[in-house]
Write a protein that holds these residues in place. Structure first.
Motif, PDB file in Angstrom:
ATOM      1  N   UNK A  35      -4.438 -41.419   7.578  1.00 19.75           N
ATOM      2  CA  UNK A  35      -5.436 -42.179   8.331  1.00 19.75           C
ATOM      3  C   UNK A  35      -6.614 -41.267   8.658  1.00 19.75           C
ATOM      4  N   UNK A  36      -7.838 -41.780   8.448  1.00 21.01           N
ATOM      5  CA  UNK A  36      -9.027 -40.983   8.737  1.00 21.01           C
ATOM      6  C   UNK A  36      -9.207 -40.827  10.238  1.00 21.01           C
ATOM      7  N   UNK A  37      -9.538 -39.579  10.651  1.00 23.57           N
ATOM      8  CA  UNK A  37      -9.759 -39.301  12.070  1.00 23.57           C
ATOM      9  C   UNK A  37     -10.951 -38.352  12.201  1.00 23.57           C
ATOM     10  N   UNK A  38     -11.715 -38.512  13.289  1.00 22.02           N
ATOM     11  CA  UNK A  38     -12.861 -37.633  13.579  1.00 22.02           C
ATOM     12  C   UNK A  38     -13.842 -37.555  12.399  1.00 22.02           C
ATOM     13  N   UNK A  39     -14.153 -38.714  11.823  1.00 24.99           N
ATOM     14  CA  UNK A  39     -15.058 -38.750  10.666  1.00 24.99           C
ATOM     15  C   UNK A  39     -16.484 -38.372  11.095  1.00 24.99           C
ATOM     16  N   UNK A  40     -17.085 -37.435  10.350  1.00 23.08           N
ATOM     17  CA  UNK A  40     -18.462 -37.018  10.614  1.00 23.08           C
ATOM     18  C   UNK A  40     -19.196 -36.865   9.290  1.00 23.08           C
ATOM     19  N   UNK A  48     -13.772 -34.781   7.909  1.00 22.83           N
ATOM     20  CA  UNK A  48     -12.845 -35.609   8.683  1.00 22.83           C
ATOM     21  C   UNK A  48     -11.452 -34.994   8.605  1.00 22.83           C
ATOM     22  N   UNK A  49     -10.501 -35.638   9.257  1.00 23.19           N
ATOM     23  CA  UNK A  49      -9.091 -35.230   9.200  1.00 23.19           C
ATOM     24  C   UNK A  49      -8.274 -36.380   8.643  1.00 23.19           C
ATOM     25  N   UNK A  50      -7.182 -36.032   7.935  1.00 22.15           N
ATOM     26  CA  UNK A  50      -6.205 -37.012   7.484  1.00 22.15           C
ATOM     27  C   UNK A  50      -4.935 -36.776   8.281  1.00 22.15           C
ATOM     28  N   UNK A  51      -4.423 -37.832   8.896  1.00 22.67           N
ATOM     29  CA  UNK A  51      -3.263 -37.638   9.764  1.00 22.67           C
ATOM     30  C   UNK A  51      -2.242 -38.746   9.557  1.00 22.67           C
ATOM     31  N   UNK A  53       1.758 -39.877  11.729  1.00 23.21           N
ATOM     32  CA  UNK A  53       2.280 -39.848  13.102  1.00 23.21           C
ATOM     33  C   UNK A  53       2.799 -38.474  13.521  1.00 23.21           C
ATOM     34  N   UNK A  54       2.959 -37.550  12.558  1.00 23.40           N
ATOM     35  CA  UNK A  54       3.526 -36.248  12.911  1.00 23.40           C
ATOM     36  C   UNK A  54       2.551 -35.076  12.723  1.00 23.40           C
ATOM     37  N   UNK A  55       1.548 -35.240  11.849  1.00 23.14           N
ATOM     38  CA  UNK A  55       0.717 -34.076  11.539  1.00 23.14           C
ATOM     39  C   UNK A  55      -0.657 -34.533  11.023  1.00 23.14           C
ATOM     40  N   UNK A  56      -1.549 -33.536  10.834  1.00 26.10           N
ATOM     41  CA  UNK A  56      -2.856 -33.828  10.265  1.00 26.10           C
ATOM     42  C   UNK A  56      -3.367 -32.622   9.500  1.00 26.10           C
ATOM     43  N   UNK A  57      -4.330 -32.869   8.584  1.00 27.16           N
ATOM     44  CA  UNK A  57      -4.921 -31.812   7.781  1.00 27.16           C
ATOM     45  C   UNK A  57      -6.433 -32.052   7.716  1.00 27.16           C
ATOM     46  N   UNK A  58      -7.179 -30.967   7.787  1.00 28.50           N
ATOM     47  CA  UNK A  58      -8.631 -31.071   7.700  1.00 28.50           C
ATOM     48  C   UNK A  58      -9.030 -31.438   6.274  1.00 28.50           C
ATOM     49  N   UNK A  59     -10.091 -32.251   6.143  1.00 28.90           N
ATOM     50  CA  UNK A  59     -10.536 -32.697   4.818  1.00 28.90           C
ATOM     51  C   UNK A  59     -12.055 -32.628   4.724  1.00 28.90           C
ATOM     52  N   UNK A  60     -12.538 -32.344   3.539  1.00 32.26           N
ATOM     53  CA  UNK A  60     -13.975 -32.292   3.260  1.00 32.26           C
ATOM     54  C   UNK A  60     -14.244 -33.034   1.952  1.00 32.26           C
ATOM     55  N   UNK A  61     -15.288 -33.882   1.967  1.00 28.34           N
ATOM     56  CA  UNK A  61     -15.665 -34.648   0.777  1.00 28.34           C
ATOM     57  C   UNK A  61     -17.145 -34.372   0.536  1.00 28.34           C
ATOM     58  N   UNK A  62     -17.426 -33.456  -0.427  1.00 28.01           N
ATOM     59  CA  UNK A  62     -18.786 -32.969  -0.620  1.00 28.01           C
ATOM     60  C   UNK A  62     -19.587 -33.853  -1.576  1.00 28.01           C
TER      61      UNK A  62
END
Length: 472
Positions: A35-40, A48-51, A53-62
Motif C-alpha cells: 500500500x502506498x504511504x507518504x506519497x510525495x 513514497x513507501x510501500x507497506x 500490516x507488518x512492515x514497510x520499505x522506502x520506494x522511489x520512482x524516477x
C-alpha cells in the motif's frame, strides 16, 4: 596471544553492504505488493513507501520511467511494483527503485482496455473523418450521466454562469458498476430518438480506473459510434482516458470542460454581436451604393436612353423594305408589262407577223418566268424575315428589362434582410441613455432614465439595481 581487533569505518560497512545488494541477483528485480504511504512528488520524481500490516520499505520512482503510469498514485492505494533494491551508502538506508507499477485489481482490466482500444482502432472507429463538428451555438444539449452528482451539477452551473442559450435535456443513467453499460446504452437509445438534440454530453465525475471502466464497454462504444449528432466525452478528470474519449467527436477533460465547450462568455458574444453589427452596417451601405450605381448605369445605358431613337430607325427600315416589296408586287410588274406591250403593238405594223410572233414568244417566256407563285413566295419570305427580326427585337428588349428588374428586386430583398430593424423583431432590444446607445452596465448608474427600443415602440425605465457579471 592477544589478537588486535580491526574496526571498519561506517563508510566501509555501507560500501560492503552496497556491494552485496548489487551482486545479489534476487535483489536486482523484485516484485512487491503493498500500500502506498507518504506519497510525495519532487520535480518529475515520485517518493513514497510501500507497506503492509507488518512492515514497510522506502520506494522511489524516477522520471522518465514513471511516465508509463496509467493512473495517479495516492496514499492508501494498493499497488504491485517491480524494481531493484539499492542501498544509499551515505545514510545506510535502502530503497526499491521502481521501474514499473500498476494498481492491484486493475491489471487485467487495463489489459482488456488496451486490447479493446487496439481492436476498435484497427476497425476505424477512432477516425477523425467520422467525427462531427461541435456546434458553436447549440439550442438543445443532451446529457447522459447520473441523475444526482457532481457531473450534472457542474454542467448546469457552468451553463448558467456563462451565456445560457441552450436547453439541457438529461437522460439519467447508471455510471458505475456492472449494470452501467446497459443503462448508458438505453439512455443513448432514448437520446437518438429525440430529433431536437444538437449535441450530446456523456460522462461522470472522477473516480478510480475501476469506477470508470463501464465507459470501456465494447457495446457502448459501438452504440456511441452510431450517434446521429456530435458527441462529447466528459469522463473523470483530465488524466483519465476511456474508450468513449476516442469514439466521441470531442473529448473534454471534465464535465465542466464539456459545458464550457458548448457555451460562450457573455462578454465575447456581446463583442461578436457588436462587430457583426458594424460589419452589417458597412455591408448594407456598400450594397446600397453598388445597387444605386448599377441602377444609374442601367438607366443611362444607350439601350434605354436611346430606346425611342432605336425603334424609329427600325420602323423606318421596315417602311423602306415594305416599299421595295410593293415595287416588286405582281400588279406593278403586270402593269409595266402591259404598258410595254401596248407600246410595242402601236409601233409595229400588222404586216410584220414574224416580229410579233417573236415578241409573243418572248412575252410567253416572260410570263412563265414571272409566275405569280414565285413572286408571292418571295414576298412571303421577306415578310417572314421581317417578323423574325421583330420577334428577336422584342425578346431581346424584354429579356434585358426582366434581367434588370430581377437584379433591382434582388438588391431590394437583400437590403430588407440585412435591415437591423428586422433583428429587433426577433426579440432583441436597444437601450438608450441620453439618446446614446448603452453597450454595457458600466455606463449606467442608479436612478438613470433609459429608453428601451422594441420593434413596435419605445419603453422608458429607471435603473433601480445594477448587477455586474462578477456578482452573478
Amino acid at each position: 596471544m592477544n589478537n588486535k581487533i580491526e574496526y571498519s569505518s561506517v563508510s566501509e560497512v555501507n560500501r560492503y553492504l552496497s556491494y552485496k545488494f548489487e551482486t545479489d541477483a534476487l535483489l536486482q528485480k523484485v516484485f512487491i505488493e503493498g500500500e502506498i504511504s507518504n506519497f510525495k512528488k519532487s520535480g518529475s520524481h515520485y517518493y513514497f513507501s510501500l507497506k503492509d500490516e507488518f512492515s514497510e520499505i522506502s520506494a522511489m520512482f524516477f522520471y522518465p520511467a514513471n511516465l508509463s503510469l496509467s493512473f495517479k498514485p495516492s496514499d492508501g492505494m494498493k499497488v504491485q511494483a517491480v524494481g531493484k533494491v539499492q542501498i544509499y551508502q551515505k545514510r545506510g538506508t535502502y530503497s526499491i527503485i521502481v521501474s514499473n507499477m500498476q494498481q492491484v485489481g486493475i491489471g487485467l482490466l487495463y489489459e482488456k482496455y488496451l486490447e479493446l482500444k487496439n481492436k476498435l482502432e484497427q476497425e476505424g472507429l477512432f477516425l477523425e473523418s467520422h467525427k462531427m463538428a461541435i456546434p458553436e451555438y447549440p439550442e438543445v444539449v443532451g446529457v447522459i450521466t447520473a441523475l444526482t452528482g457532481e457531473a450534472i451539477n457542474d454542467i448546469i452551473s457552468t451553463f448558467n454562469r456563462r451565456l445560457p442559450l441552450a436547453k439541457i435535456k438529461l437522460f439519467p443513467a447508471i455510471v458505475q458498476g456492472s449494470d452501467a453499460p446497459k443503462s448508458l446504452i438505453n439512455a443513448l437509445d432514448l437520446a437518438y430518438k429525440d430529433l431536437s438534440i444538437d449535441c450530446l454530453i456523456i460522462g461522470r465525475g472522477g473516480g478510480s480506473f475501476e469506477d470508470l471502466n463501464c465507459f470501456n464497454d465494447e457495446a457502448l462504444a459501438r452504440k456511441l459510434y452510431e450517434a446521429p449528432f456530435p458527441t462529447i466525452s466528459a469522463v473523470g478528470h483530465e488524466g483519465d482516458y476511456t474508450i468513449c474519449d476516442f469514439i466521441c467527436s470531442f473529448r473534454a477533460p471534465t464535465p465542466t470542460g464539456a459545458a464550457m465547450k458548448l457555451t460562450k462568455e457573455k462578454k465575447d458574444v456581446n463583442e461578436l454581436i457588436l462587430n457583426y453589427s458594424k460589419r452589417l452596417t458597412i455591408s448594407i451601405k456598400n450594397k446600397l451604393i453598388t445597387g444605386f450605381n448599377n441602377w444609374n448605369a442601367l438607366n443611362s445605358s444607350y439601350g434605354l436612353s436611346k430606346f425611342d431613337e432605336i425603334i424609329n430607325v427600325k420602323e423606318q427600315q421596315l417602311i423602306d423594305l415594305n416599299n421595295r416589296l410593293n415595287l416588286l408586287s405582281p400588279e406593278t410588274l403586270a402593269k409595266k408589262l402591259d404598258d410595254k406591250i401596248y407600246d410595242l403593238t402601236s409601233r409595229l405594223d400588222g404586216g410584220i407577223n414574224n416580229y410579233i410572233d417573236n415578241k409573243f414568244l418572248l412575252l410567253d417566256s416572260l410570263n412563265k418566268r414571272l409566275r405569280s407563285e414565285l413572286v408571292i413566295d418571295y414576298i412571303n419570305n421577306q415578310y417572314k424575315d421581317i417578323n423574325n427580326i421583330n420577334k428577336k427585337m422584342d425578346l431581346i428588349i424584354n429579356q434585358r428589362i426582366n434581367d434588370y428588374d430581377k437584379i433591382f428586386n434582388h438588391l431590394i430583398e437583400k437590403c430588407t434582410i440585412l435591415n437591423p430593424l428586422n433583428i429587433i423583431k426577433k426579440g432583441y432590444t436597444i437601450v438608450y441613455k441620453d439618446n446614446d446607445i448603452v453597450y454595457n452596465v458600466k455606463e449606467l448608474e442608479i436612478n438613470d432614465q433609459i429608453n428601451i427600443k422594441f420593434s413596435d415602440g419605445v419603453a422608458t425605465a429607471t435603473i433601480n439595481k445594477i448587477i455586474n457579471n462578477e456578482e452573478i
